[in-house]
Design a protein around this motif. Structure first.
Motif, mmCIF file in Angstrom:
data_model
loop_
_atom_site.group_PDB
_atom_site.id
_atom_site.type_symbol
_atom_site.label_atom_id
_atom_site.label_comp_id
_atom_site.label_asym_id
_atom_site.label_seq_id
_atom_site.Cartn_x
_atom_site.Cartn_y
_atom_site.Cartn_z
ATOM 1 N N UNK A 1 -12.435 -17.314 -3.686
ATOM 2 C CA UNK A 1 -11.775 -16.014 -2.978
ATOM 3 C C UNK A 1 -10.533 -15.466 -3.403
ATOM 4 N N UNK A 2 -10.382 -14.668 -4.610
ATOM 5 C CA UNK A 2 -9.308 -14.027 -4.927
ATOM 6 C C UNK A 2 -8.889 -12.878 -3.859
ATOM 7 N N UNK A 3 -7.697 -12.809 -3.929
ATOM 8 C CA UNK A 3 -7.163 -11.312 -2.994
ATOM 9 C C UNK A 3 -8.123 -10.041 -3.576
ATOM 10 N N UNK A 4 -8.822 -9.455 -2.739
ATOM 11 C CA UNK A 4 -9.451 -8.180 -3.132
ATOM 12 C C UNK A 4 -8.347 -7.149 -3.254
ATOM 13 N N UNK A 5 -8.520 -6.341 -4.338
ATOM 14 C CA UNK A 5 -7.741 -5.238 -4.575
ATOM 15 C C UNK A 5 -7.461 -4.351 -3.496
ATOM 16 N N UNK A 6 -8.265 -3.948 -2.535
ATOM 17 C CA UNK A 6 -7.954 -3.212 -1.222
ATOM 18 C C UNK A 6 -6.981 -3.734 -0.342
ATOM 19 N N UNK A 7 -7.016 -5.116 -0.555
ATOM 20 C CA UNK A 7 -5.920 -5.624 0.777
ATOM 21 C C UNK A 7 -4.462 -5.696 -0.454
ATOM 22 N N UNK A 8 -4.559 -5.803 -1.587
ATOM 23 C CA UNK A 8 -3.441 -5.988 -2.492
ATOM 24 C C UNK A 8 -2.714 -4.368 -2.269
ATOM 25 N N UNK A 9 -3.682 -3.320 -2.472
ATOM 26 C CA UNK A 9 -3.000 -1.824 -2.189
ATOM 27 C C UNK A 9 -2.278 -1.713 -1.036
ATOM 28 N N UNK A 10 -3.092 -2.395 -0.117
ATOM 29 C CA UNK A 10 -2.386 -2.008 1.432
ATOM 30 C C UNK A 10 -1.131 -2.702 1.487
ATOM 31 N N UNK A 11 -1.185 -3.748 0.992
ATOM 32 C CA UNK A 11 0.254 -4.698 1.157
ATOM 33 C C UNK A 11 1.295 -4.201 0.404
ATOM 34 N N UNK A 12 1.069 -3.682 -0.908
ATOM 35 C CA UNK A 12 1.991 -3.165 -1.688
ATOM 36 C C UNK A 12 2.259 -1.780 -2.091
ATOM 37 N N UNK A 13 1.619 -0.907 -1.191
ATOM 38 C CA UNK A 13 1.538 0.622 -1.188
ATOM 39 C C UNK A 13 3.091 1.268 -1.422
ATOM 40 N N UNK A 14 3.979 0.406 -0.669
ATOM 41 C CA UNK A 14 5.383 0.999 -0.594
ATOM 42 C C UNK A 14 6.161 0.313 -1.796
ATOM 43 N N UNK A 15 5.628 -0.399 -2.632
ATOM 44 C CA UNK A 15 6.503 -1.138 -3.617
ATOM 45 C C UNK A 15 6.955 -0.258 -4.562
ATOM 46 N N UNK A 16 8.067 -0.386 -5.249
ATOM 47 C CA UNK A 16 8.388 0.504 -6.072
ATOM 48 C C UNK A 16 8.134 -0.056 -7.631
ATOM 49 N N UNK A 17 7.643 -1.503 -7.769
ATOM 50 C CA UNK A 17 7.219 -2.129 -8.782
ATOM 51 C C UNK A 17 5.943 -1.211 -9.613
ATOM 52 N N UNK A 18 6.111 -1.307 -10.691
ATOM 53 C CA UNK A 18 4.799 -0.792 -11.524
ATOM 54 C C UNK A 18 3.654 -1.716 -11.669
ATOM 55 N N UNK A 19 2.697 -1.700 -10.782
ATOM 56 C CA UNK A 19 1.697 -2.409 -10.679
ATOM 57 C C UNK A 19 0.206 -2.356 -11.651
ATOM 58 N N UNK A 20 -0.072 -3.102 -12.429
ATOM 59 C CA UNK A 20 -1.384 -2.965 -13.082
ATOM 60 C C UNK A 20 -2.283 -3.994 -12.564
ATOM 61 N N UNK A 21 -3.592 -3.746 -12.158
ATOM 62 C CA UNK A 21 -4.482 -4.710 -12.198
ATOM 63 C C UNK A 21 -5.122 -5.166 -13.278
ATOM 64 N N UNK A 22 -5.542 -6.507 -13.373
ATOM 65 C CA UNK A 22 -6.158 -6.999 -14.555
ATOM 66 C C UNK A 22 -7.121 -8.076 -13.850
ATOM 67 N N UNK A 23 -7.724 -8.982 -14.982
ATOM 68 C CA UNK A 23 -8.437 -10.144 -14.537
ATOM 69 C C UNK A 23 -9.792 -9.719 -13.763
ATOM 70 N N UNK A 24 -10.576 -8.540 -14.193
ATOM 71 C CA UNK A 24 -11.582 -7.744 -13.402
ATOM 72 C C UNK A 24 -12.847 -8.716 -13.639
ATOM 73 N N UNK A 25 -13.551 -8.776 -12.635
ATOM 74 C CA UNK A 25 -15.035 -9.624 -12.464
ATOM 75 C C UNK A 25 -15.922 -8.404 -12.864
ATOM 76 N N UNK A 26 -17.119 -8.737 -13.575
ATOM 77 C CA UNK A 26 -18.022 -7.587 -13.841
ATOM 78 C C UNK A 26 -18.506 -6.939 -12.560
ATOM 79 N N UNK A 27 -18.496 -7.583 -11.609
ATOM 80 C CA UNK A 27 -19.037 -6.839 -10.084
ATOM 81 C C UNK A 27 -18.142 -5.820 -9.667
#
Ligand SMILES: [Zn+2]
Ligand SMILES: [Zn+2]
Ligand SMILES: [Zn+2]
Length: 281
Positions: free
Chosen positions: A225-251
């Motif tokens: 159960x990794x945190x899904x990107x949609x949830x992370x984007x919602x939580x961190x949309x106001x963050x001023x940190x430069x955020x890169x996603x990585x560790x992508x599953x083939x799906x």
């Protein structure tokens, strides 16, 4: 200047995944640019001549080739141009590359490996890792969670933070690196906590778990159960940190370049890491 080089932006199995012929896997077979090796980053500075890895992935031989092709050098005199390896946890994609430092392969000498006390116990007590430390291919260095380790000569320090993740064999950590900028590396996260959100907001650049875009993507999501990107984007949309996603599953549909999910994430202000991406820090 210190730099981060993404050596692998795939999940533990990489993209393409063995035996899978889905669209993402086939695209990566057709076009090498879309290959995502198993998770790893290099932290290096060619002026100060050092290079550390975070993670020892099963794709380490290709990742060392990337370092060699870029003429990245280390301070340590060894076969691999690496001054040390920081480990996050005991899952396959994050530590199995150590095996290639042993006598069946490079027979490296005294490669410093940094990890949590629990992870050190795991490496000391389980085959094949115990042979590597017994033969001094690797030297295990325990890093207490939260305690800053300073490399004055190289002008950076690194601190581990504990991360909620499936801890069958070890605990799991992320790393905060402080040089001119502050970086967070957090590849595997099962649950967002206030504490981790605070860590993300306290750094300049964060590399975050992007395994899945949604929790509907694979049928056995509950097992992994990794945190899904949609949830992370919602939580961190106001963050001023430069955020890169990585560790992508083939799906993950986000890996399709210019696809709907790719475009939406960029529009929301997030970045998508890819293999060989270099960032000045
Ligand atoms: Zn992983
Ligand atoms: Zn696939
Ligand atoms: Zn994991």
């Amino acid at each position: 200047m210190m730099k981060i080089l993404i050596l692998g932006s795939g999940q533990d199995a990489g993209i393409p995944q063995i035996g899978c012929y889905c669209e993402n896997c086939n695209n990566a077979r057709k076009n090498k640019e879309y290959i995502r090796l198993a998770p790893s980053i290099a932290l290096y500075d060619n002026e100060n001549k050092f290079c550390f890895l975070i993670e020892a992935s099963p794709d380490i031989k290709y990742q060392i080739d990337i370092l060699t092709n870029k003429k990245i050098v280390s301070n340590r005199k060894g076969i691999l141009p690496v001054d040390g390896i920081f480990l996050t946890h005991a899952h396959f994609g994050h530590c199995s590359g150590l095996w290639l430092l042993g006598k069946e392969c490079t027979e490296e000498k005294n490669v410093p490996v940094y990890c949590s006390p629990v992870m050190k116990q795991f490496l000391q007590n389980n085959h094949p890792f115990n042979h590597l430390s017994d033969r001094k291919n690797i030297i295990l260095n325990e890093m207490a969670i939260g305690k800053e380790l300073s490399f004055k000569k190289f002008k950076f320090s690194i601190t581990s933070i504990e991360v909620p993740h499936r801890n069958e064999h070890s605990d799991t950590v992320g790393y905060i690196i402080k040089g001119q900028n502050k970086i967070l590396y957090l590849s595997d996260l099962d649950l967002w906590t206030e504490e981790i959100i605070t860590h993300v907001n306290s750094v300049d650049i964060a590399f975050l778990d992007g395994t899945f875009y949604t929790n509907k993507e694979i049928s056995r999501y509950k097992e992994v159960p990794h945190v899904p990107i949609v949830e992370t984007m919602d939580l961190l949309k106001e963050s001023t940190t430069e955020i890169y996603f990585t560790h992508f599953n083939h799906s993950n549909p986000i890996v399709k370049p210019e696809g709907e999910e790719w475009r939406y994430s960029i529009k929301m202000g997030f970045k998508i890491a890819y293999d060989r991406l270099t960032i000045d820090i």
